[in-house]
Scaffold this motif. Structure first.
Motif, PDB file in Angstrom:
ATOM      1  N   UNK A 480       0.865  -1.177   0.000  1.00 27.39           N
ATOM      2  CA  UNK A 480       0.000   0.000   0.000  1.00 27.39           C
ATOM      3  C   UNK A 480       0.901   1.227   0.000  1.00 27.39           C
ATOM      4  N   UNK A 481       0.655   2.118  -0.936  1.00 22.53           N
ATOM      5  CA  UNK A 481       1.398   3.366  -1.003  1.00 22.53           C
ATOM      6  C   UNK A 481       0.405   4.525  -1.081  1.00 22.53           C
ATOM      7  N   UNK A 482       0.926   5.747  -1.219  1.00 23.77           N
ATOM      8  CA  UNK A 482       0.098   6.898  -1.557  1.00 23.77           C
ATOM      9  C   UNK A 482       0.217   7.137  -3.058  1.00 23.77           C
ATOM     10  N   UNK A 483      -0.923   7.331  -3.692  1.00 20.81           N
ATOM     11  CA  UNK A 483      -0.881   7.508  -5.144  1.00 20.81           C
ATOM     12  C   UNK A 483      -0.189   8.834  -5.493  1.00 20.81           C
ATOM     13  N   UNK A 484       0.670   8.840  -6.493  1.00 17.52           N
ATOM     14  CA  UNK A 484       1.420  10.057  -6.806  1.00 17.52           C
ATOM     15  C   UNK A 484       0.573  11.194  -7.367  1.00 17.52           C
ATOM     16  N   UNK A 485      -0.641  10.898  -7.890  1.00 21.73           N
ATOM     17  CA  UNK A 485      -1.409  11.952  -8.551  1.00 21.73           C
ATOM     18  C   UNK A 485      -2.838  12.106  -8.053  1.00 21.73           C
ATOM     19  N   UNK A 486      -3.495  11.023  -7.655  1.00 23.42           N
ATOM     20  CA  UNK A 486      -4.910  11.079  -7.300  1.00 23.42           C
ATOM     21  C   UNK A 486      -5.075  11.482  -5.839  1.00 23.42           C
ATOM     22  N   UNK A 487      -5.958  12.431  -5.580  1.00 24.64           N
ATOM     23  CA  UNK A 487      -6.234  12.890  -4.216  1.00 24.64           C
ATOM     24  C   UNK A 487      -7.721  12.746  -3.918  1.00 24.64           C
ATOM     25  N   UNK A 488      -8.069  12.788  -2.622  1.00 20.91           N
ATOM     26  CA  UNK A 488      -9.468  12.734  -2.230  1.00 20.91           C
ATOM     27  C   UNK A 488     -10.058  14.143  -2.240  1.00 20.91           C
ATOM     28  N   UNK A 489     -11.295  14.261  -1.796  1.00 27.96           N
ATOM     29  CA  UNK A 489     -11.989  15.553  -1.880  1.00 27.96           C
ATOM     30  C   UNK A 489     -11.385  16.605  -0.959  1.00 27.96           C
ATOM     31  N   UNK A 490     -10.532  16.168  -0.024  1.00 21.19           N
ATOM     32  CA  UNK A 490      -9.850  17.114   0.854  1.00 21.19           C
ATOM     33  C   UNK A 490      -8.427  17.414   0.389  1.00 21.19           C
ATOM     34  N   UNK A 491      -8.045  16.879  -0.760  1.00 25.10           N
ATOM     35  CA  UNK A 491      -6.727  17.135  -1.295  1.00 25.10           C
ATOM     36  C   UNK A 491      -5.633  16.229  -0.754  1.00 25.10           C
ATOM     37  N   UNK A 492      -6.002  15.154  -0.062  1.00 20.70           N
ATOM     38  CA  UNK A 492      -5.009  14.218   0.468  1.00 20.70           C
ATOM     39  C   UNK A 492      -4.814  13.074  -0.516  1.00 20.70           C
ATOM     40  N   UNK A 494      -4.599   9.564  -2.113  1.00 23.74           N
ATOM     41  CA  UNK A 494      -5.390   8.380  -1.807  1.00 23.74           C
ATOM     42  C   UNK A 494      -4.492   7.151  -1.745  1.00 23.74           C
ATOM     43  N   UNK A 495      -5.070   6.062  -1.251  1.00 30.88           N
ATOM     44  CA  UNK A 495      -4.326   4.805  -1.167  1.00 30.88           C
ATOM     45  C   UNK A 495      -4.119   4.223  -2.557  1.00 30.88           C
ATOM     46  N   UNK A 496      -2.923   3.710  -2.770  1.00 30.25           N
ATOM     47  CA  UNK A 496      -2.539   3.075  -4.033  1.00 30.25           C
ATOM     48  C   UNK A 496      -2.122   1.648  -3.700  1.00 30.25           C
ATOM     49  N   UNK A 497      -2.873   0.666  -4.194  1.00 26.02           N
ATOM     50  CA  UNK A 497      -2.659  -0.727  -3.820  1.00 26.02           C
ATOM     51  C   UNK A 497      -2.027  -1.465  -4.996  1.00 26.02           C
ATOM     52  N   UNK A 498      -0.859  -2.031  -4.748  1.00 22.25           N
ATOM     53  CA  UNK A 498      -0.162  -2.826  -5.754  1.00 22.25           C
ATOM     54  C   UNK A 498      -0.108  -4.260  -5.238  1.00 22.25           C
ATOM     55  N   UNK A 499      -0.744  -5.155  -5.959  1.00 23.94           N
ATOM     56  CA  UNK A 499      -0.904  -6.509  -5.437  1.00 23.94           C
ATOM     57  C   UNK A 499      -1.094  -7.488  -6.580  1.00 23.94           C
ATOM     58  N   UNK A 500      -0.551  -8.672  -6.399  1.00 26.49           N
ATOM     59  CA  UNK A 500      -0.756  -9.742  -7.368  1.00 26.49           C
ATOM     60  C   UNK A 500      -0.723 -11.066  -6.611  1.00 26.49           C
ATOM     61  N   UNK A 501      -1.083 -12.145  -7.303  1.00 25.82           N
ATOM     62  CA  UNK A 501      -1.074 -13.477  -6.706  1.00 25.82           C
ATOM     63  C   UNK A 501       0.236 -14.183  -7.031  1.00 25.82           C
ATOM     64  N   UNK A 502       0.799 -14.832  -6.030  1.00 25.55           N
ATOM     65  CA  UNK A 502       1.982 -15.664  -6.213  1.00 25.55           C
ATOM     66  C   UNK A 502       1.572 -16.958  -6.928  1.00 25.55           C
ATOM     67  N   UNK A 503       2.515 -17.580  -7.598  1.00 32.45           N
ATOM     68  CA  UNK A 503       2.249 -18.851  -8.281  1.00 32.45           C
ATOM     69  C   UNK A 503       1.718 -19.898  -7.306  1.00 32.45           C
ATOM     70  N   UNK A 504       2.249 -19.909  -6.082  1.00 27.97           N
ATOM     71  CA  UNK A 504       1.778 -20.879  -5.088  1.00 27.97           C
ATOM     72  C   UNK A 504       0.349 -20.554  -4.641  1.00 27.97           C
TER      73      UNK A 504
END
Length: 615
Positions: A480-492, A494-504
């Motif tokens: 979980x990171x902070x998105x470099x460009x997208x903000x919420x209605x208060x200008x903060x 937003x959460x940026x979720x990078x996720x994938x499934x492992x082969x296992x």
């Protein structure tokens, strides 16, 4: 509101309410403020002639809107807002879709997934209430897998990334009992692969006759079964003062319960300590915490939030508990770090080797999830039952895991209430992450007129499904990171979720989905299990499968005994802060063999008991 409190708890769900309950019952007069972003929706009888709940909490039934966020690939898509989730344009979560199956989908997508609910009680207001303990093996998956041969792990990721919990099952077991007793859970303990020091379950209601197929299938496969523990009271519940009634699918399962039978954290844990003469617990709903303010020396001194009117306020805090679900908790800490260099430095301190520790947000987890479903030959009235009747821990046993060379296992249980009502069919028919009741049947032009009637006649009360919940391999790249460009209605940001499934993970989901298929096949045909099953598989096979199981959001701030290898200490305190704790699912190093809510609650009772002794 007082100018300051000894304890400020951010979030009123499974990670926050147990701490408020423990401190609210303390004889020490500890002052506690609970801040909740969402509204307080009360059941009938809580000073109301009728409930605040609309019985459509999971369904977005307002006017159609369009995604207007410029940076995302699903800009222009239609969506509908729910009154317990944020408006997608105001406060989106942004997921990176790796697009493994379809390279054209690769990129950023706006989604509401990851918000289990914004309401007093959090996700416990809307979940199906399955309340499983994790088996002892789940607490030591690092040690267990240190020298095991595993399928589909060519790079040795499990041995490198798996971690033991800094506490054992035995350490948490008394708090499992505390949660089962104080929350109010029905079920049976016999045949579970977990030791019980005492049985705190209420008696389950009678099984639905459709579950006989699951009984037959599990028995034919020699899978020891037990009644699924559910957070719904079936008897009078003295700790919360609730009276038993007749809980039914139509107002308990995955809805806000207007009668108070479902043991959400408001009716079971918060209401009993709010307004009591000897309690100092205050609850403020519709308050959005914006950031935490530190004193530059490792202590949080103020919590800043926007009140019901949107005005920026602050309150002094002796201890701060962050429990607003894993994605938003990590985001709040990262946003707070952006307001203060000293705060940021303590979130990312240097390790003993002098390397900046970059763990906050990493090892984000959900669950390996999937199952099987089919149509049975007879119709049953499934509106009379709860979410599940039977469960088995067969796929968590060492013999099963060793035979198939799996790193960890999962629980299997049937979904008794699935397809009980037309509205449930509408929600699940062809759904994706921002689909709603309006886009379900409308998305299939074959379901019109007589064809829709025939579909409902064929499906209502005849669908039987069974699910598994299993451990996902923890990976540093899932984060979980902070998105470099997208903000919420208060200008903060937003959460940026990078996720994938492992082969296992994919192998595990395929394996457990096949076990679910076998249960239904043998249930329909106990002689040789040759009955047809309509479909089975893991969530990774679905479109946007990375995000669709994000209602079980875990990890991102794991706890541990080594400060260089964890964000939190064994008591869930952020290592370099004296008074900052994180107690929602983000503390988990592994996601567990089952639904996480009970374990989050048990751990919060443990942390609350520790804090009560310290204050």
């Amino acid at each position: 509101m007082k100018p300051s409190y000894q304890v400020v708890i951010i979030g009123s769900g499974a990670g926050g309410a147990p701490i408020a309950n423990v401190l609210g019952k303390s004889k020490k007069g500890i002052t506690v403020l609970v801040l909740e972003k969402g509204p307080l929706l009360r059941p009938q009888g809580d000073g109301l002639p009728v409930s605040d709940f609309k019985r459509d909490e999971l369904y977005a039934t307002g006017p159609e809107k369009r995604i207007t966020i410029p940076e995302v690939h699903n800009r222009g898509d239609a969506y509908y807002s729910s009154h317990v989730e944020p408006d997608l344009n105001d406060e989106p979560h942004i997921y990176f879709d790796p697009g493994v199956e379809n390279p054209r989908r690769k990129g950023d997508w706006a989604t509401i997934e990851g918000y289990t609910a914004q309401v007093v009680g959090g996700g416990t207001q809307l979940y199906g209430a399955v309340s499983l303990r994790f088996p002892p093996r789940d607490f030591k998956l690092g040690t267990v897998n240190a020298r095991r041969a595993l399928q589909h792990d060519p790079n040795g990721d499990v041995q490198r990334e798996a971690r033991d919990w800094p506490i054992s099952y035995d350490d948490l077991e008394p708090y499992y009992c505390m949660a089962e007793e104080l929350v109010g859970i029905n079920g049976t303990s016999a045949n579970q692969q977990k030791p019980f020091s005492r049985d705190c379950y209420q008696s389950p209601i009678a099984t639905n006759p459709i579950s006989a197929y699951v009984e037959s299938g599990m028995d034919a496969l020699r899978m020891p079964r037990y009644r699924t523990p559910l957070a719904v009271i079936t008897e009078d519940h003295a700790p919360s003062g609730r009276k038993a009634g007749s809980p039914k699918t139509g107002y308990v399962n995955r809805y806000g319960d207007p009668m108070g039978f479902k043991s959400n954290t408001y009716v079971s844990l918060l209401r009993p300590v709010i307004g009591r003469g000897d309690s100092n617990v205050e609850l403020r709903s519709n308050c959005t915490v914006t950031h935490l303010e530190d004193d530059g020396n490792g202590k949080i001194r103020r919590v800043w939030f926007r009140d019901e009117a949107g005005s920026l306020q602050s309150v002094g805090a002796g201890v701060v508990i962050v429990a607003c679900s894993a994605i938003e908790s990590v985001r709040l800490l990262l946003l707070s770090g952006e307001t203060s260099p000293s705060f940021k430095e303590r979130l990312h301190p240097k390790t003993r080797k002098g390397v900046p520790k970059d763990l906050l947000g990493r090892y984000f987890l959900t669950h390996c999830f999937g199952g099987a479903e089919t149509v049975v030959p007879t119709r049953f009235d499934k509106s009379l039952t709860l979410d599940s009747d039977w469960a088995t821990d067969y796929c968590t046993t060492a013999a099963f895991l060793d035979e198939l060379q799996l790193w960890a296992g999962g629980a299997i249980y049937n979904n008794t209430s699935a397809h009980a009502l037309p509205i449930a069919l509408a929600r699940t028919y062809g759904n994706q992450d921002i689909d709603t009741i309006w886009t379900a049947f409308n998305g299939d032009t074959r379901l019109t007129g007589d064809s829709l009637v025939e579909y409902l006649d064929r499906s209502i009360g005849t669908q039987l499904s069974i699910s598994f919940m299993a451990n996902q391999v923890p990976l540093s790249s899932n984060r979980i990171e902070l998105h470099p460009a997208v903000t919420d209605k208060w200008g903060r940001r937003v959460a940026y979720i990078l996720k994938d499934w492992h082969e296992h993970d994919r192998y595990l989901m395929d394996t457990l989905a096949d076990q679910c298929r076998k249960i239904l096949a043998y249930g329909l045909d106990p002689t040789n299990g040759n009955a047809r099953v309509d479909g089975w598989g893991g969530v990774y096979r679905a479109d946007n499968g990375v995000a669709r199981i994000a209602n079980h959001i875990l990890g991102g701030a794991r706890f541990g005994s080594d400060r260089d290898d964890s964000v939190l200490d064994p008591n869930c305190r952020v290592w370099d802060f004296a008074n900052l704790f994180v107690t929602d699912g983000s503390f988990m190093p592994t996601s567990g063999s089952g639904n996480p809510t009970l374990t989050i609650q048990a751990n919060a009772f443990r942390v609350g008991t520790y804090l009560e002794g310290q204050l």
